[in-house]
Design an enzyme around this catalytic site. Structure first.
Site, PDB file in Angstrom:
ATOM      1  N   PHE A 126       0.818  -1.218   0.000  1.00 61.52           N
ATOM      2  CA  PHE A 126       0.000   0.000   0.000  1.00 61.52           C
ATOM      3  C   PHE A 126       0.850   1.265   0.000  1.00 61.52           C
ATOM      4  O   PHE A 126       0.395   2.310  -0.460  1.00 61.52           O
ATOM      5  CB  PHE A 126      -0.871   0.066   1.273  1.00 61.52           C
ATOM      6  CG  PHE A 126      -1.934  -0.974   1.366  1.00 61.52           C
ATOM      7  CD1 PHE A 126      -3.149  -0.788   0.740  1.00 61.52           C
ATOM      8  CD2 PHE A 126      -1.733  -2.134   2.085  1.00 61.52           C
ATOM      9  CE1 PHE A 126      -4.149  -1.734   0.828  1.00 61.52           C
ATOM     10  CE2 PHE A 126      -2.727  -3.089   2.185  1.00 61.52           C
ATOM     11  CZ  PHE A 126      -3.936  -2.895   1.558  1.00 61.52           C
ATOM     12  N   ASN A 148       8.793   8.731  -4.104  1.00 65.27           N
ATOM     13  CA  ASN A 148       8.191   7.905  -3.058  1.00 65.27           C
ATOM     14  C   ASN A 148       7.449   6.695  -3.641  1.00 65.27           C
ATOM     15  O   ASN A 148       7.614   5.574  -3.162  1.00 65.27           O
ATOM     16  CB  ASN A 148       7.234   8.749  -2.219  1.00 65.27           C
ATOM     17  CG  ASN A 148       6.751   8.009  -0.988  1.00 65.27           C
ATOM     18  OD1 ASN A 148       7.539   7.644  -0.125  1.00 65.27           O
ATOM     19  ND2 ASN A 148       5.448   7.756  -0.918  1.00 65.27           N
ATOM     20  N   THR A 179      -4.877   2.207  -9.019  1.00 66.56           N
ATOM     21  CA  THR A 179      -5.920   3.231  -8.957  1.00 66.56           C
ATOM     22  C   THR A 179      -6.615   3.415 -10.296  1.00 66.56           C
ATOM     23  O   THR A 179      -5.992   3.191 -11.354  1.00 66.56           O
ATOM     24  CB  THR A 179      -5.287   4.580  -8.547  1.00 66.56           C
ATOM     25  OG1 THR A 179      -6.242   5.634  -8.737  1.00 66.56           O
ATOM     26  CG2 THR A 179      -4.066   4.918  -9.392  1.00 66.56           C
ATOM     27  N   TYR A 237       0.525  11.483  -9.824  1.00 66.55           N
ATOM     28  CA  TYR A 237       0.073  10.357  -9.006  1.00 66.55           C
ATOM     29  C   TYR A 237      -0.316   9.172  -9.901  1.00 66.55           C
ATOM     30  O   TYR A 237       0.168   8.044  -9.721  1.00 66.55           O
ATOM     31  CB  TYR A 237      -1.115  10.784  -8.127  1.00 66.55           C
ATOM     32  CG  TYR A 237      -1.817   9.612  -7.490  1.00 66.55           C
ATOM     33  CD1 TYR A 237      -1.193   8.860  -6.504  1.00 66.55           C
ATOM     34  CD2 TYR A 237      -3.095   9.224  -7.905  1.00 66.55           C
ATOM     35  CE1 TYR A 237      -1.818   7.753  -5.943  1.00 66.55           C
ATOM     36  CE2 TYR A 237      -3.725   8.130  -7.341  1.00 66.55           C
ATOM     37  CZ  TYR A 237      -3.088   7.399  -6.361  1.00 66.55           C
ATOM     38  OH  TYR A 237      -3.712   6.307  -5.815  1.00 66.55           O
ATOM     39  N   PHE A 261     -11.358   2.391  -7.192  1.00 65.97           N
ATOM     40  CA  PHE A 261     -12.148   3.566  -7.546  1.00 65.97           C
ATOM     41  C   PHE A 261     -12.227   4.434  -6.277  1.00 65.97           C
ATOM     42  O   PHE A 261     -11.191   4.610  -5.637  1.00 65.97           O
ATOM     43  CB  PHE A 261     -13.459   3.126  -8.218  1.00 65.97           C
ATOM     44  CG  PHE A 261     -13.169   2.767  -9.672  1.00 65.97           C
ATOM     45  CD1 PHE A 261     -12.341   1.684  -9.987  1.00 65.97           C
ATOM     46  CD2 PHE A 261     -13.624   3.555 -10.706  1.00 65.97           C
ATOM     47  CE1 PHE A 261     -11.987   1.393 -11.304  1.00 65.97           C
ATOM     48  CE2 PHE A 261     -13.282   3.270 -12.026  1.00 65.97           C
ATOM     49  CZ  PHE A 261     -12.464   2.196 -12.332  1.00 65.97           C
ATOM     50  N   GLN A 304     -16.857  23.113  -1.036  1.00 63.39           N
ATOM     51  CA  GLN A 304     -16.975  23.547  -2.426  1.00 63.39           C
ATOM     52  C   GLN A 304     -17.419  22.371  -3.289  1.00 63.39           C
ATOM     53  O   GLN A 304     -16.853  21.279  -3.175  1.00 63.39           O
ATOM     54  CB  GLN A 304     -15.623  24.049  -2.931  1.00 63.39           C
ATOM     55  CG  GLN A 304     -15.161  25.310  -2.245  1.00 63.39           C
ATOM     56  CD  GLN A 304     -13.864  25.819  -2.864  1.00 63.39           C
ATOM     57  OE1 GLN A 304     -12.889  25.077  -2.973  1.00 63.39           O
ATOM     58  NE2 GLN A 304     -13.872  27.058  -3.292  1.00 63.39           N
TER      59      GLN A 304
HETATM   60  N1  UDP Z   1     -15.353  17.015  -4.775  1.00 67.11           N
HETATM   61  C1  UDP Z   1     -16.018  18.219  -4.574  1.00 67.11           C
HETATM   62  N2  UDP Z   1     -15.623  18.999  -3.516  1.00 67.11           N
HETATM   63  C2  UDP Z   1     -14.615  18.640  -2.669  1.00 67.11           C
HETATM   64  C3  UDP Z   1     -13.946  17.400  -2.884  1.00 67.11           C
HETATM   65  C4  UDP Z   1     -14.355  16.619  -3.951  1.00 67.11           C
HETATM   66  O1  UDP Z   1     -16.918  18.590  -5.306  1.00 67.11           O
HETATM   67  O2  UDP Z   1     -14.304  19.412  -1.752  1.00 67.11           O
HETATM   68  C5  UDP Z   1     -15.760  16.181  -5.910  1.00 67.11           C
HETATM   69  C6  UDP Z   1     -14.626  15.943  -6.895  1.00 67.11           C
HETATM   70  O3  UDP Z   1     -14.621  16.952  -7.876  1.00 67.11           O
HETATM   71  C7  UDP Z   1     -14.992  14.572  -7.459  1.00 67.11           C
HETATM   72  C8  UDP Z   1     -15.723  13.877  -6.310  1.00 67.11           C
HETATM   73  O4  UDP Z   1     -16.101  14.916  -5.403  1.00 67.11           O
HETATM   74  O5  UDP Z   1     -15.892  14.713  -8.528  1.00 67.11           O
HETATM   75  C9  UDP Z   1     -14.848  12.879  -5.569  1.00 67.11           C
HETATM   76  O6  UDP Z   1     -13.617  13.514  -5.251  1.00 67.11           O
HETATM   77  P1  UDP Z   1     -12.534  12.873  -4.288  1.00 67.11           P
HETATM   78  O7  UDP Z   1     -11.442  13.880  -4.123  1.00 67.11           O
HETATM   79  O8  UDP Z   1     -13.215  12.367  -3.050  1.00 67.11           O
HETATM   80  O9  UDP Z   1     -12.016  11.588  -5.074  1.00 67.11           O
HETATM   81  P2  UDP Z   1     -11.396  11.438  -6.562  1.00 67.11           P
HETATM   82  O10 UDP Z   1     -12.569  11.193  -7.473  1.00 67.11           O
HETATM   83  O11 UDP Z   1     -10.637  12.686  -6.882  1.00 67.11           O
HETATM   84  O12 UDP Z   1     -10.532  10.242  -6.439  1.00 67.11           O
END
Ligand code: UDP
Length: 322
Positions: A71, A90, A115, A139, A167, A203
């Site tokens: 991990f 890393n 991922t 990443y 996911f 947001q």
């Molecule tokens: N998201 C959002 N506001 C936040 C954090 C995430 O609207 O403060 C949205 C982001 O744009 C994505 C979804 O939530 O569509 C999941 O984001 P997260 O960062 O949890 O996981 P990711 O899909 O990036 O792996």
């Protein structure tokens, strides 16, 4: 019973997978440098504080080990765009060091945390495993590179590996005092819960995507189900199974606003939010085709209904670590 080395076992998914492995009767050793993981998540007698890039320090912990679950990595997409070298060093450097130590110690089975970010902006959703690589962040690139290296090590070292392409990992095991404790937190569900507590609006990144309500669609998978996928992957390797790659998701997508509504239902509280521009690098829709994992390893999600995910995350959030 097997002896399993878990790197990054003090982190979110690693600590919960460690619990599942122990529950199955395996002997577990956890390697973690605690740079992002937390000491309290791991039974102290199992924890070895080691930097993965220090190959000589890693080697002795591989004595008698049947398989490694790897991990240990940095996971924040946004941070990786600001500090790509840190992520390559890393995530790729740490993995290479581990693989060198495994080669020297004759350990030939590995489960690797990959991922959905290896796919970037996929052409086809739900995404099958044979979709092309197309990472759009350092990443994602770091994980893609390690998957490619594993392909070569299968051929030239006889290292059998399973890459699990996660996911959206989420939820918690409040019964074990384990859940998401990232700092800073960037993931949607914990941020929605924090917004309720602090009153500071979360947001919503973009409402103009081509989806049912304009917000992004993601495949939210409970960390317990993810942990089960690791156990299934290990069993596959222990039975002499071939190297493989699997998506780990439910095959079902939810929009950001749907998640927000479920959080409001479960908590009985309003989530304060503001509409913000799209976040760089976000694909409109990421949903797994998880048929291969179900068919090959007999895995099924058991706890990944969104309501259950949010209930567990909320219980952990309120109760904190156990
Ligand atoms: N998201 C959002 N506001 C936040 C954090 C995430 O609207 O403060 C949205 C982001 O744009 C994505 C979804 O939530 O569509 C999941 O984001 P997260 O960062 O949890 O996981 P990711 O899909 O990036 O792996």
């Amino acid at each position: 019973m097997s002896k399993i080395l878990v790197t990054g076992g003090a982190g979110y998914i690693g600590s919960i997978t460690t619990r599942h492995l122990l529950a199955q009767g395996h002997q577990v050793v956890v390697l973690d440098d605690l740079s992002r993981g937390h000491r309290h998540t791991t039974p102290p007698e199992l924890l070895r504080i080691v930097h993965l890039q220090d190959t000589a320090q890693v080697e002795p912990h591989l004595e008698g080990v049947d398989a490694v679950v790897h991990f240990a990595a940095y996971i924040a997409v946004g941070e990786s765009t600001r500090e790509p070298e840190l992520y390559f060093s890393n995530n790729i450097g740490g993995s290479l060091s581990l693989f060198a130590a495994m080669a020297r110690m004759g350990v030939k089975r590995l489960v690797f945390s990959s991922t959905a970010a290896v796919y970037g902006n996929p052409e086809k959703v739900p995404i099958p495993e044979d979709a092309p690589f197309g990472p759009v962040s350092p990443y994602g690139e770091s994980k893609t590179t390690v998957e490619r290296i594993l392909g070569q090590l299968d051929q030239f070292r006889g290292l059998r590996s399973v890459a699990l392409r996660y996911f959206n990992a989420c939820g918690a095991e409040p019964e074990n005092g384990l859940g998401e404790e990232h700092e800073p937190e960037t993931h949607l569900i914990p941020l929605l819960l924090r917004a309720i507590e602090s009153g500071q609006p979360v947001q919503i990144f973009g409402t103009d995507y081509p989806t049912s309500d304009g917000t992004c669609v993601r495949d939210y998978i409970h960390v317990s189900d993810l942990a089960d996928a690791h156990v299934a992957a290990l069993n596959h390797l222990m039975k002499g199974g071939a190297s493989a790659q699997f998506n780990v998701g439910t095959g079902r997508g939810e929009t950001v606003m749907e998640v927000l509504r479920v959080v409001e239902e479960v908590t009985g509280k309003k989530v304060p939010f503001t509409i913000a521009p799209r976040r760089d690098g976000d694909a409109a829709e990421l949903v797994a085709d998880s048929t291969k994992l179900r068919r090959t390893l007999g895995w099924e999600p058991r706890r990944s209904e969104l309501r259950q995910i949010v209930e567990d995350a909320w219980t952990f959030f309120q109760r904190g670590r156990g």
